[in-house]
Design a protein around this motif. Structure first.
Motif, PDB file in Angstrom:
ATOM      1  N   THR A  88       7.230  -2.647   9.488  1.00  0.00           N
ATOM      2  CA  THR A  88       6.192  -1.919  10.216  1.00  0.00           C
ATOM      3  C   THR A  88       5.098  -2.871  10.666  1.00  0.00           C
ATOM      4  O   THR A  88       5.094  -4.061  10.330  1.00  0.00           O
ATOM      5  CB  THR A  88       5.562  -0.829   9.329  1.00  0.00           C
ATOM      6  N   ASN A  89       4.150  -2.362  11.427  1.00  0.00           N
ATOM      7  CA  ASN A  89       2.969  -3.122  11.809  1.00  0.00           C
ATOM      8  C   ASN A  89       1.857  -2.152  12.192  1.00  0.00           C
ATOM      9  O   ASN A  89       2.069  -0.933  12.239  1.00  0.00           O
ATOM     10  CB  ASN A  89       3.266  -4.093  12.964  1.00  0.00           C
ATOM     11  N   GLY A  90       0.664  -2.706  12.454  1.00  0.00           N
ATOM     12  CA  GLY A  90      -0.457  -1.880  12.867  1.00  0.00           C
ATOM     13  C   GLY A  90      -0.793  -0.805  11.842  1.00  0.00           C
ATOM     14  O   GLY A  90      -0.773  -1.031  10.623  1.00  0.00           O
ATOM     15  N   LYS A  91      -1.094   0.401  12.346  1.00  0.00           N
ATOM     16  CA  LYS A  91      -1.508   1.502  11.482  1.00  0.00           C
ATOM     17  C   LYS A  91      -0.431   1.899  10.481  1.00  0.00           C
ATOM     18  O   LYS A  91      -0.728   2.450   9.416  1.00  0.00           O
ATOM     19  CB  LYS A  91      -1.895   2.709  12.320  1.00  0.00           C
ATOM     20  N   GLN A  92       0.828   1.628  10.824  1.00  0.00           N
ATOM     21  CA  GLN A  92       1.917   1.998   9.916  1.00  0.00           C
ATOM     22  C   GLN A  92       1.830   1.229   8.595  1.00  0.00           C
ATOM     23  O   GLN A  92       2.235   1.741   7.548  1.00  0.00           O
ATOM     24  CB  GLN A  92       3.265   1.735  10.582  1.00  0.00           C
ATOM     25  N   VAL A  93       1.307   0.006   8.644  1.00  0.00           N
ATOM     26  CA  VAL A  93       1.143  -0.789   7.416  1.00  0.00           C
ATOM     27  C   VAL A  93       0.145  -0.096   6.488  1.00  0.00           C
ATOM     28  O   VAL A  93       0.366   0.009   5.271  1.00  0.00           O
ATOM     29  CB  VAL A  93       0.653  -2.219   7.742  1.00  0.00           C
ATOM     30  N   ILE A  94      -0.924   0.399   7.069  1.00  0.00           N
ATOM     31  CA  ILE A  94      -1.948   1.070   6.277  1.00  0.00           C
ATOM     32  C   ILE A  94      -1.398   2.362   5.675  1.00  0.00           C
ATOM     33  O   ILE A  94      -1.647   2.683   4.510  1.00  0.00           O
ATOM     34  CB  ILE A  94      -3.195   1.341   7.139  1.00  0.00           C
ATOM     35  N   GLN A  95      -0.625   3.108   6.476  1.00  0.00           N
ATOM     36  CA  GLN A  95      -0.020   4.333   5.964  1.00  0.00           C
ATOM     37  C   GLN A  95       0.949   4.027   4.830  1.00  0.00           C
ATOM     38  O   GLN A  95       1.037   4.772   3.843  1.00  0.00           O
ATOM     39  CB  GLN A  95       0.698   5.072   7.103  1.00  0.00           C
ATOM     40  N   ALA A  96       1.696   2.920   4.973  1.00  0.00           N
ATOM     41  CA  ALA A  96       2.635   2.535   3.918  1.00  0.00           C
ATOM     42  C   ALA A  96       1.892   2.214   2.617  1.00  0.00           C
ATOM     43  O   ALA A  96       2.340   2.573   1.518  1.00  0.00           O
ATOM     44  CB  ALA A  96       3.454   1.332   4.366  1.00  0.00           C
ATOM     45  N   LEU A  97       0.739   1.546   2.730  1.00  0.00           N
ATOM     46  CA  LEU A  97      -0.059   1.251   1.546  1.00  0.00           C
ATOM     47  C   LEU A  97      -0.531   2.555   0.888  1.00  0.00           C
ATOM     48  O   LEU A  97      -0.454   2.712  -0.340  1.00  0.00           O
ATOM     49  CB  LEU A  97      -1.268   0.389   1.914  1.00  0.00           C
ATOM     50  N   LYS A  98      -0.987   3.490   1.696  1.00  0.00           N
ATOM     51  CA  LYS A  98      -1.494   4.754   1.156  1.00  0.00           C
ATOM     52  C   LYS A  98      -0.387   5.542   0.466  1.00  0.00           C
ATOM     53  O   LYS A  98      -0.597   6.125  -0.612  1.00  0.00           O
ATOM     54  CB  LYS A  98      -2.134   5.580   2.260  1.00  0.00           C
ATOM     55  N   ARG A  99       0.810   5.563   1.078  1.00  0.00           N
ATOM     56  CA  ARG A  99       1.926   6.280   0.454  1.00  0.00           C
ATOM     57  C   ARG A  99       2.325   5.636  -0.866  1.00  0.00           C
ATOM     58  O   ARG A  99       2.611   6.332  -1.849  1.00  0.00           O
ATOM     59  CB  ARG A  99       3.121   6.317   1.413  1.00  0.00           C
ATOM     60  N   THR A 100       2.353   4.306  -0.871  1.00  0.00           N
ATOM     61  CA  THR A 100       2.701   3.597  -2.100  1.00  0.00           C
ATOM     62  C   THR A 100       1.673   3.865  -3.189  1.00  0.00           C
ATOM     63  O   THR A 100       2.020   4.107  -4.354  1.00  0.00           O
ATOM     64  CB  THR A 100       2.792   2.080  -1.841  1.00  0.00           C
ATOM     65  N   HIS A 101       0.406   3.833  -2.807  1.00  0.00           N
ATOM     66  CA  HIS A 101      -0.649   4.073  -3.790  1.00  0.00           C
ATOM     67  C   HIS A 101      -0.563   5.485  -4.353  1.00  0.00           C
ATOM     68  O   HIS A 101      -0.739   5.703  -5.562  1.00  0.00           O
ATOM     69  CB  HIS A 101      -2.027   3.846  -3.149  1.00  0.00           C
ATOM     70  N   LYS A 102      -0.277   6.447  -3.497  1.00  0.00           N
ATOM     71  CA  LYS A 102      -0.135   7.833  -3.964  1.00  0.00           C
ATOM     72  C   LYS A 102       1.038   7.952  -4.919  1.00  0.00           C
ATOM     73  O   LYS A 102       0.996   8.697  -5.909  1.00  0.00           O
ATOM     74  CB  LYS A 102       0.051   8.762  -2.772  1.00  0.00           C
ATOM     75  N   CYS A 103       2.081   7.190  -4.635  1.00  0.00           N
ATOM     76  CA  CYS A 103       3.271   7.208  -5.486  1.00  0.00           C
ATOM     77  C   CYS A 103       2.990   6.530  -6.824  1.00  0.00           C
ATOM     78  O   CYS A 103       3.310   7.067  -7.892  1.00  0.00           O
ATOM     79  CB  CYS A 103       4.419   6.503  -4.763  1.00  0.00           C
ATOM     80  N   ASP A 104       2.351   5.323  -6.758  1.00  0.00           N
ATOM     81  CA  ASP A 104       2.036   4.581  -7.977  1.00  0.00           C
ATOM     82  C   ASP A 104       0.979   3.517  -7.655  1.00  0.00           C
ATOM     83  O   ASP A 104       1.287   2.520  -7.005  1.00  0.00           O
ATOM     84  CB  ASP A 104       3.291   3.911  -8.543  1.00  0.00           C
ATOM     85  N   PRO A 105      -0.259   3.705  -8.105  1.00  0.00           N
ATOM     86  CA  PRO A 105      -1.327   2.738  -7.817  1.00  0.00           C
ATOM     87  C   PRO A 105      -1.014   1.325  -8.287  1.00  0.00           C
ATOM     88  O   PRO A 105      -1.383   0.350  -7.627  1.00  0.00           O
ATOM     89  CB  PRO A 105      -2.531   3.312  -8.572  1.00  0.00           C
ATOM     90  N   VAL A 106      -0.301   1.196  -9.409  1.00  0.00           N
ATOM     91  CA  VAL A 106       0.008  -0.134  -9.936  1.00  0.00           C
ATOM     92  C   VAL A 106       0.988  -0.853  -9.022  1.00  0.00           C
ATOM     93  O   VAL A 106       0.856  -2.063  -8.762  1.00  0.00           O
ATOM     94  CB  VAL A 106       0.562  -0.046 -11.371  1.00  0.00           C
ATOM     95  N   VAL A 107       1.981  -0.114  -8.509  1.00  0.00           N
ATOM     96  CA  VAL A 107       2.939  -0.714  -7.570  1.00  0.00           C
ATOM     97  C   VAL A 107       2.209  -1.158  -6.304  1.00  0.00           C
ATOM     98  O   VAL A 107       2.482  -2.238  -5.745  1.00  0.00           O
ATOM     99  CB  VAL A 107       4.069   0.269  -7.230  1.00  0.00           C
ATOM    100  N   ALA A 108       1.257  -0.348  -5.861  1.00  0.00           N
ATOM    101  CA  ALA A 108       0.478  -0.711  -4.673  1.00  0.00           C
ATOM    102  C   ALA A 108      -0.308  -1.997  -4.916  1.00  0.00           C
ATOM    103  O   ALA A 108      -0.362  -2.880  -4.059  1.00  0.00           O
ATOM    104  CB  ALA A 108      -0.465   0.424  -4.298  1.00  0.00           C
ATOM    105  N   LYS A 109      -0.921  -2.114  -6.088  1.00  0.00           N
ATOM    106  CA  LYS A 109      -1.687  -3.320  -6.420  1.00  0.00           C
ATOM    107  C   LYS A 109      -0.781  -4.535  -6.526  1.00  0.00           C
ATOM    108  O   LYS A 109      -1.069  -5.604  -5.969  1.00  0.00           O
ATOM    109  CB  LYS A 109      -2.431  -3.112  -7.747  1.00  0.00           C
ATOM    110  N   ASP A 110       0.327  -4.394  -7.252  1.00  0.00           N
ATOM    111  CA  ASP A 110       1.213  -5.538  -7.481  1.00  0.00           C
ATOM    112  C   ASP A 110       1.848  -6.050  -6.197  1.00  0.00           C
ATOM    113  O   ASP A 110       2.241  -7.225  -6.124  1.00  0.00           O
ATOM    114  CB  ASP A 110       2.312  -5.152  -8.469  1.00  0.00           C
ATOM    115  N   ASN A 111       1.965  -5.183  -5.199  1.00  0.00           N
ATOM    116  CA  ASN A 111       2.636  -5.574  -3.954  1.00  0.00           C
ATOM    117  C   ASN A 111       1.670  -5.630  -2.761  1.00  0.00           C
ATOM    118  O   ASN A 111       2.109  -5.651  -1.609  1.00  0.00           O
ATOM    119  CB  ASN A 111       3.767  -4.590  -3.636  1.00  0.00           C
ATOM    120  N   PHE A 112       0.379  -5.693  -3.060  1.00  0.00           N
ATOM    121  CA  PHE A 112      -0.612  -5.627  -1.982  1.00  0.00           C
ATOM    122  C   PHE A 112      -0.396  -6.705  -0.929  1.00  0.00           C
ATOM    123  O   PHE A 112      -0.525  -6.465   0.278  1.00  0.00           O
ATOM    124  CB  PHE A 112      -2.029  -5.732  -2.557  1.00  0.00           C
ATOM    125  N   PHE A 113      -0.047  -7.900  -1.350  1.00  0.00           N
ATOM    126  CA  PHE A 113       0.071  -9.002  -0.384  1.00  0.00           C
ATOM    127  C   PHE A 113       1.314  -8.873   0.494  1.00  0.00           C
ATOM    128  O   PHE A 113       1.405  -9.530   1.535  1.00  0.00           O
ATOM    129  CB  PHE A 113       0.022 -10.353  -1.106  1.00  0.00           C
TER     130      PHE A 113
END
Length: 374
Positions: free
Chosen positions: A28-53
């Motif tokens: 993905t790119n653009g706004k889709q990247v941000i949406q992907a981060l939000k979905r991941t965080h909703k699913c599991d905040p730790v997974v979102a943090k560990d894979n932030f980069f």
């Protein structure tokens, strides 16, 4: 046993689902990247943090990277740590500065960004914190400005602190000459154990001009007044540091005002005495000779330097090596501090005599009449 296995299976499936959002972000790119981060965080905040980069890698333009950073700050303090590391992941310095400047300019509208900036002073390492300086400089918000002033005016009680030095640079760039009142408070607070020298250097940077430029008179006065106010509140050695800073910045008259404080034991009848000398050198039939024409100088006007005033009268002393081949103009020397008695003059003159004797000269002393500078 069965229950534990069942729970492991559930957790594994949940993690796989969350990590699936991360894998999808790779395409993905653009706004889709941000949406992907939000979905991941909703699913599991730790997974979102560990894979932030991994999300950061897909934020290929400044707008997306800035939006991703702000989204992370708004989502969860858990993500503030990886956001703080973003500038260090950008190799292009101009892009790094552009990002932090852009983020800082939005601090007035984003409370979490303001909280992040304040928290970073405590939580970040020295190097990472230093990479965020442009964010603090571009942030135009009273809450942050007041916080910076409070930090600067309450320096750490150690002679050097990297983060505090960054804050000094930030306040100087944000406020220029208007930072001087806060640096005055800081210098006095740091005089005993803190980064006093670094704060003094920062005061001069508030009025720095372009190469070859001339300091506006009002800025020069503000700097002088600030340094003199600091000198009145610190010990003698630190007042001397102020005096030398004033002199080096071209304010010798103001620097001289501190001499009675710095050399109080030598200040008598509103004047100072100095030991001075002119050194006459000559080659006399193959023998190197030196005559030290020494004198006492009484300075009633309290100058930072008496060199210009003593040169002519000392060099007009009668030559004692007129029949020898001269080695050039007579060197003019003066005691590094005022003197209190003839004993001090004798001791200083003996040091000068020894200096030239060690160079192979046959040295004689010639006392000259006292010089009074009105």
């Amino acid at each position: 046993m069965f229950f534990n296995l069942l729970m492991s299976f559930v957790v594994s499936n949940a993690n796989a689902k969350c990590e699936g959002y991360v894998r999808k972000a790779a395409s993905t790119n653009g706004k889709q990247v941000i949406q992907a981060l939000k979905r991941t965080h909703k699913c599991d905040p730790v997974v979102a943090k560990d894979n932030f980069f991994e999300f950061m890698k897909r934020a290929n333009d400044m707008e997306t990277l800035s939006a991703l950073s702000l989204a992370a700050l708004e989502l969860d303090p858990l993500l503030w740590e990886p956001v703080g590391l973003i500038p260090g992941k950008i190799s292009d310095y101009s892009k790094r500065d552009a990002l932090t400047t852009k983020l800082g300019s939005q601090c007035g509208e984003v409370e979490n960004l303001r909280q992040f900036l304040k928290m970073s002073y405590v939580s970040m390492g020295d190097n990472d914190f230093g990479l965020w300086d442009d964010a603090y400089i571009s942030c135009q918000d009273k809450e942050i400005d007041d916080w910076i002033i409070q930090l600067v005016e309450n320096p750490p009680q150690k002679s050097f602190n990297d983060k505090y030095n960054s804050m000094l640079e930030i306040i100087v760039k944000k406020k220029s000459v208007n930072a001087l009142p806060h640096l005055k408070v800081a210098a006095i607070a740091a005089a005993e154990n803190g980064p006093y020298g670094d704060i003094l250097r920062a005061t001069e940077e508030t009025v720095a001009t372009d190469f070859g430029g001339e300091m506006p008179p009002e800025d020069k006065k503000a700097l002088e007044d600030t340094l003199l106010a600091i000198a009145q509140k610190v010990d003698t050695q630190k007042a001397k540091d102020v005096a030398f800073q004033l002199a080096s910045s071209g304010s010798e008259e103001k620097a001289a005002q501190l001499l009675p404080t710095i050399y109080a034991n030598y200040y008598k009848n509103n004047s100072f005495s100095y030991a001075v000398a002119a050194v006459e050198l000559g080659n006399c039939g193959g023998e190197k000779k030196a005559v030290i024409h020494f004198a006492e100088v009484l300075d009633k006007s309290i100058r930072w330097s008496i060199q210009n005033e003593i040169t002519e009268p000392l060099r007009s002393s009668k030559s004692k090596l007129a029949k020898c081949d001269s080695e050039g103009d007579w060197a003019i020397l003066q005691s590094p501090t005022p003197v209190s008695s003839g004993k001090d003059i004798k001791s200083w003159t003996a040091e000068v005599q020894e200096q030239y004797a060690s160079k192979g000269y046959k040295v004689k002393l010639q006392k000259e009449k006292k010089i009074t500078l009105e």
